[in-house]
Scaffold this motif. Structure first.
Motif, PDB file in Angstrom:
ATOM      1  N   LEU A   1       0.828  -1.202   0.000  1.00 23.99           N
ATOM      2  CA  LEU A   1       0.000   0.000   0.000  1.00 23.99           C
ATOM      3  C   LEU A   1       0.865   1.256   0.000  1.00 23.99           C
ATOM      4  N   LYS A   2       0.344   2.322  -0.568  1.00 28.36           N
ATOM      5  CA  LYS A   2       1.021   3.605  -0.479  1.00 28.36           C
ATOM      6  C   LYS A   2       0.688   4.245   0.869  1.00 28.36           C
ATOM      7  N   PRO A   3       1.486   5.192   1.362  1.00 28.69           N
ATOM      8  CA  PRO A   3       1.139   5.898   2.596  1.00 28.69           C
ATOM      9  C   PRO A   3      -0.252   6.525   2.469  1.00 28.69           C
ATOM     10  N   GLY A   4      -1.073   6.308   3.500  1.00 25.33           N
ATOM     11  CA  GLY A   4      -2.453   6.764   3.464  1.00 25.33           C
ATOM     12  C   GLY A   4      -3.410   5.771   2.844  1.00 25.33           C
ATOM     13  N   GLY A   5      -2.876   4.636   2.352  1.00 26.61           N
ATOM     14  CA  GLY A   5      -3.716   3.621   1.732  1.00 26.61           C
ATOM     15  C   GLY A   5      -4.557   2.870   2.759  1.00 26.61           C
ATOM     16  N   THR A   6      -5.608   2.231   2.272  1.00 30.94           N
ATOM     17  CA  THR A   6      -6.576   1.560   3.139  1.00 30.94           C
ATOM     18  C   THR A   6      -6.604   0.066   2.877  1.00 30.94           C
ATOM     19  N   ILE A   7      -6.592  -0.720   3.940  1.00 30.47           N
ATOM     20  CA  ILE A   7      -6.846  -2.146   3.848  1.00 30.47           C
ATOM     21  C   ILE A   7      -8.291  -2.393   4.282  1.00 30.47           C
ATOM     22  N   ALA A   8      -9.007  -3.224   3.523  1.00 25.75           N
ATOM     23  CA  ALA A   8     -10.395  -3.566   3.836  1.00 25.75           C
ATOM     24  C   ALA A   8     -10.493  -5.081   3.950  1.00 25.75           C
ATOM     25  N   ILE A   9     -10.922  -5.550   5.118  1.00 19.22           N
ATOM     26  CA  ILE A   9     -10.971  -6.981   5.415  1.00 19.22           C
ATOM     27  C   ILE A   9     -12.422  -7.393   5.662  1.00 19.22           C
ATOM     28  N   ALA A  10     -12.903  -8.358   4.874  1.00 21.95           N
ATOM     29  CA  ALA A  10     -14.218  -8.946   5.109  1.00 21.95           C
ATOM     30  C   ALA A  10     -14.014 -10.290   5.796  1.00 21.95           C
ATOM     31  N   GLU A  11     -14.687 -10.482   6.911  1.00 20.30           N
ATOM     32  CA  GLU A  11     -14.542 -11.724   7.672  1.00 20.30           C
ATOM     33  C   GLU A  11     -15.818 -12.048   8.438  1.00 20.30           C
ATOM     34  N   TRP A  12     -15.902 -13.308   8.867  1.00 20.67           N
ATOM     35  CA  TRP A  12     -16.944 -13.730   9.809  1.00 20.67           C
ATOM     36  C   TRP A  12     -16.427 -13.386  11.212  1.00 20.67           C
ATOM     37  N   LEU A  13     -16.877 -12.310  11.798  1.00 17.93           N
ATOM     38  CA  LEU A  13     -16.333 -11.869  13.077  1.00 17.93           C
ATOM     39  C   LEU A  13     -17.082 -12.489  14.255  1.00 17.93           C
ATOM     40  N   VAL A  14     -16.316 -13.090  15.168  1.00 18.87           N
ATOM     41  CA  VAL A  14     -16.873 -13.553  16.434  1.00 18.87           C
ATOM     42  C   VAL A  14     -16.619 -12.486  17.488  1.00 18.87           C
ATOM     43  N   ASN A  15     -17.290 -12.585  18.636  1.00 14.06           N
ATOM     44  CA  ASN A  15     -16.990 -11.636  19.700  1.00 14.06           C
ATOM     45  C   ASN A  15     -15.719 -12.068  20.434  1.00 14.06           C
ATOM     46  N   ALA A  16     -15.256 -11.206  21.332  1.00 16.58           N
ATOM     47  CA  ALA A  16     -13.920 -11.383  21.914  1.00 16.58           C
ATOM     48  C   ALA A  16     -13.762 -12.704  22.655  1.00 16.58           C
ATOM     49  N   ASP A  17     -14.810 -13.183  23.330  1.00 20.26           N
ATOM     50  CA  ASP A  17     -14.677 -14.429  24.093  1.00 20.26           C
ATOM     51  C   ASP A  17     -15.236 -15.649  23.340  1.00 20.26           C
ATOM     52  N   ARG A  18     -15.527 -15.457  22.043  1.00 23.30           N
ATOM     53  CA  ARG A  18     -16.026 -16.535  21.194  1.00 23.30           C
ATOM     54  C   ARG A  18     -17.273 -17.228  21.764  1.00 23.30           C
ATOM     55  N   SER A  19     -18.205 -16.408  22.236  1.00 23.59           N
ATOM     56  CA  SER A  19     -19.488 -16.943  22.691  1.00 23.59           C
ATOM     57  C   SER A  19     -20.604 -16.620  21.701  1.00 23.59           C
ATOM     58  N   GLY A  20     -20.306 -15.953  20.624  1.00 23.37           N
ATOM     59  CA  GLY A  20     -21.278 -15.574  19.614  1.00 23.37           C
ATOM     60  C   GLY A  20     -20.624 -14.655  18.602  1.00 23.37           C
ATOM     61  N   PRO A  21     -21.351 -14.269  17.580  1.00 27.12           N
ATOM     62  CA  PRO A  21     -22.655 -14.778  17.144  1.00 27.12           C
ATOM     63  C   PRO A  21     -22.532 -16.219  16.630  1.00 27.12           C
ATOM     64  N   LEU A  22     -23.668 -16.893  16.510  1.00 26.98           N
ATOM     65  CA  LEU A  22     -23.652 -18.301  16.143  1.00 26.98           C
ATOM     66  C   LEU A  22     -23.112 -18.582  14.733  1.00 26.98           C
ATOM     67  N   PRO A  23     -23.510 -17.844  13.682  1.00 29.05           N
ATOM     68  CA  PRO A  23     -23.023 -18.199  12.339  1.00 29.05           C
ATOM     69  C   PRO A  23     -21.500 -18.282  12.218  1.00 29.05           C
ATOM     70  N   PRO A  24     -20.726 -17.298  12.680  1.00 29.86           N
ATOM     71  CA  PRO A  24     -19.272 -17.460  12.555  1.00 29.86           C
ATOM     72  C   PRO A  24     -18.693 -18.549  13.444  1.00 29.86           C
ATOM     73  N   LEU A  25     -19.340 -18.855  14.560  1.00 26.88           N
ATOM     74  CA  LEU A  25     -18.878 -19.969  15.384  1.00 26.88           C
ATOM     75  C   LEU A  25     -19.062 -21.294  14.648  1.00 26.88           C
ATOM     76  N   LEU A  26     -20.179 -21.436  13.949  1.00 26.89           N
ATOM     77  CA  LEU A  26     -20.407 -22.647  13.161  1.00 26.89           C
ATOM     78  C   LEU A  26     -19.498 -22.685  11.935  1.00 26.89           C
ATOM     79  N   PHE A  27     -19.242 -21.507  11.349  1.00 30.78           N
ATOM     80  CA  PHE A  27     -18.357 -21.468  10.185  1.00 30.78           C
ATOM     81  C   PHE A  27     -16.942 -21.893  10.560  1.00 30.78           C
ATOM     82  N   ALA A  28     -16.535 -21.649  11.795  1.00 33.61           N
ATOM     83  CA  ALA A  28     -15.224 -22.112  12.247  1.00 33.61           C
ATOM     84  C   ALA A  28     -15.118 -23.636  12.146  1.00 33.61           C
ATOM     85  N   ILE A  29     -16.244 -24.326  12.326  1.00 30.37           N
ATOM     86  CA  ILE A  29     -16.228 -25.783  12.184  1.00 30.37           C
ATOM     87  C   ILE A  29     -15.953 -26.167  10.726  1.00 30.37           C
TER      88      ILE A  29
END
Length: 341
Positions: free
Chosen positions: A266-294
């Motif tokens: 990236l050039k200085p000032g450039g942007t990275i954009a990441i799409a992911e199935w995000l779980v919460n910090a303690d991995r207790s939810g949300p359910l779809p990304p927890l199941l996707f981990a399987i």
């Protein structure tokens, strides 16, 4: 589930029954898609007899399936005639641009059988497939990535709006990593004539990307790099880099390395954009990304789903700043960060 009877809480197995029968929903949808029921109803078929005649299916089978789809709220029924609900009309009719039938079909026919091996994979942690590696992954994704296009297109368009690309007069160089169908680069290129895209993916996948670019008449705005993420020359001076649902199959170690190489590209000032199935910090939810981990357990050596906090820490350690979430339509918000100027 607890039900209160005469002032006393009583435990019921309702939730267990509901989840145990969960597989029936996707199989019901896939059967209806296979026989083009949604297309038939969109075209004007309303009764069981009309749908069955158009699909070449039995009256009994058609009736039972249509009623199940009504219970699932993909159809409505009034005076013996069926009609599509808004989400079915938008996403389950084959001629609609947001059609998800290919995605549903792939999950039922290709992913569901792999899940049958879950007990053994939990014991050994040895995946049934290794779709994060080129030989197996190219075979798996060659057809699937095209079906994923409508899944990510709305989110990719929202990213272009969030970044205000239509208002930018300067040249915009986009690095589209693990490009697949090219959906992220295509959506960004559609937003501004100033966008040029470098699309990186395995040699077996790039022909799919090229077909997508041709379909949207954007081939002249694309540079195609047929190589692995580990070995590809990512170039330099890019304005934006997109990592569309790739970290989960790479695992933490390879994800950190990919983010580092992206930072350098990236050039200085450039942007990275990441799409992911995000779980919460303690991995207790949300359910779809927890199941996707399987799914990642079943199909990759190191894959997993991650929290925003984890990804933020990787980005900040590498040198990105202003790590933030962009609330866009999709399975999770996008993670954005900026390379310092």
């Amino acid at each position: 589930m607890q039900v209160v009877t005469n002032g006393h809480a009583r435990v019921t197995p309702e939730r267990i029954f509901q989840f145990t029968w969960g597989f029936t929903t996707s199989l019901t949808m896939e059967a209806a898609l296979h026989h083009h029921f949604f297309d038939a109803i969109e075209a004007g078929a309303g009764t069981v007899a009309e749908v069955a005649a158009g699909a070449g299916t039995s009256l009994r089978g058609t009736r039972i399936l249509l009623n199940a789809l009504t219970g699932l709220q993909f159809l409505t029924k009034q005076e013996g005639k069926y009609a599509l609900t808004p989400d079915a009309a938008e996403f389950l009719v084959s001629k609609k641009p947001a059609y998800l039938g290919g995605f549903v079909r792939h999950l039922v026919r290709n992913t569901l059988p792999i899940w049958m091996n879950l007990p053994e994979v939990v014991r050994t942690s040895e995946p049934i497939r290794t779709v994060s590696e080129e030989e197996d992954g190219s075979k798996y994704f060659e057809d699937f990535v095209a079906d994923l296009f409508p899944v990510n297109y709305i989110t990719a368009r929202a990213l272009a709006e969030h970044l205000k690309l239509a208002e930018t007069k300067e040249p915009i160089s986009v690095l589209d990593l693990a490009t697949g169908s090219g959906v992220w680069g295509i959506a960004l290129a559609q937003s501004s004539p100033n966008v040029r895209v470098t699309a990186v993916d395995w040699e077996g996948i790039i022909p799919v990307t090229k077909r997508s670019a041709e379909k949207f008449q954007l081939t002249d705005r694309f540079t195609f790099v047929p190589d692995s993420l580990e070995n590809a020359d990512l170039g330099e001076g890019h304005s934006i880099a997109t990592l569309g649902h790739i970290l989960h199959s790479e695992g933490e170690f390879h994800s950190r390395d990919l983010i580092k190489r992206t930072f350098e590209a990236l050039k200085p000032g450039g942007t990275i954009a990441i799409a992911e199935w995000l779980v919460n910090a303690d991995r207790s939810g949300p359910l779809p990304p927890l199941l996707f981990a399987i799914t990642m357990l079943l199909m990759t050596k190191d894959g997993d789903t991650f929290s925003f906090e984890e990804i933020r820490s990787w980005l900040e350690e590498i040198g990105f700043e202003n790590v933030r979430l962009a609330d866009v339509p999709g399975i999770s918000p996008l993670v954005l960060a900026t390379k310092p100027k």
